[in-house]
Design an enzyme around this catalytic site. Sequence first.
Site: not given
Ligand code: CTP
Length: 397
Positions: A209, A278, A304-306, A336, A340
């Site tokens: 991105n 994502d 994975p969502d860090i 969010k 989270k």
């Molecule tokens: N983040 C993360 N790991 C991921 C995805 C996101 O740590 N795999 C963190 C990003 O660093 C940021 C936040 O999560 O702090 C963004 O959240 P995210 O859910 O990805 O939001 P967006 O991409 O902005 O939106 P959406 O949920 O609408 O896709």
Amino acid sequence: MYLQGKHILLGVTGGIAAYKACELTRRLRDAGAIVRVVMTRAALEFVTPLSFQALSGHPVRTDLFDEQAEAGMGHIELARWADAVLVAPCSADFMARLAAGRADDLLSTLCLASDAPLAIAPAMNRQMWANAATQANRDALGARGVSIFGPASGEQACGETGEGRMLEAAELVERLSALFATGALAGRTVLISAGPTREALDPVRYLSNRSSGRMGYALAEAAREAGARVLLVSGPVALPTPRGVERIEVESAAQMFDAVMARIDEVDLFIGAAAVADYRPAAVAGQKIKKTASQLTLELERTPDILAAVAAREPRPFVVGFAAETQDLEAHARDKLSRKHLDMIAANDVSAGRGFDVEDNALEVFWADGHASLPQQSKARLARELVALIAGRMSGA
Ligand code: CTP
């Protein structure tokens, strides 16, 4: 030294010490600052603008009503540009005008129009400094938060000896630098994720991105200035490592996850500023994908969502996330925040070319029972404000 990359507006007023401002300009630049000089009319009697132009590398401004200069960088823009304003030397007259809130020339107008920290380095005859009027102005300015550097004691250009000499350039640089060292995160360890991730498709291609990493890097610098030990887990970006920051380089979301988790137990504060992909290709081709079929469908799987994983740990650091939204900013950001289990979320509106890969930004920050708006400004200043806000919340202020 905290002046690396800082925008310093140096105001030079009329006094024999104006020549010392030439050395000051050079030293500020040696310390990494970007310096723009504004001279008062009286200063022109002592030094030429050309000297400062050569030393600062930028045209020198003297007039409020200079059409040509205003067409370049207008005075309000210049006031906003500054990370700090230093008036050195600051004459007795300029102190009086500052104290009175005058705006009848460019420098006094800039001092009023800028919300950046203002410092002055008084320089004048000892009697003028000791005069009750000047002392009252000093007190008034000090009470308003103006930093007053000096003056020093010693032999004066007028032949007298006493208090009124401008501090030496090296000392002024040190004092100015100290303005940026807030100590708000002293003794804390901060981990910041920054930049994009790259998700491999095959040995030569990836999904990524537009994140430049600027916000995360600015936060790393601001946290360092606030006295923290800073770890920066960074995706591939074209930015230098901020001084004093430990940078850990990664490419993919999975690598970023592992790098963050490997260090998370050391950390008091985690800021997720990375634009983590994502989704990633479900399978990485071992060889370069050849163009055979007329259409190609990629199968993607979630990464994975860090941020959520850090927030789910027990015990856990203070956790701050970012959200990029194009509509219903508050509702999505608050969703969010609770989904989270974050302590704080900084949301930016990316609907109209804002937020990603640009210099300026604005943030709406939310926490369970509060909200703050950080207006449009450079990412460096925004980062300092966000760090101050986070430090305040962490210490329960
Ligand atoms: N983040 C993360 N790991 C991921 C995805 C996101 O740590 N795999 C963190 C990003 O660093 C940021 C936040 O999560 O702090 C963004 O959240 P995210 O859910 O990805 O939001 P967006 O991409 O902005 O939106 P959406 O949920 O609408 O896709």
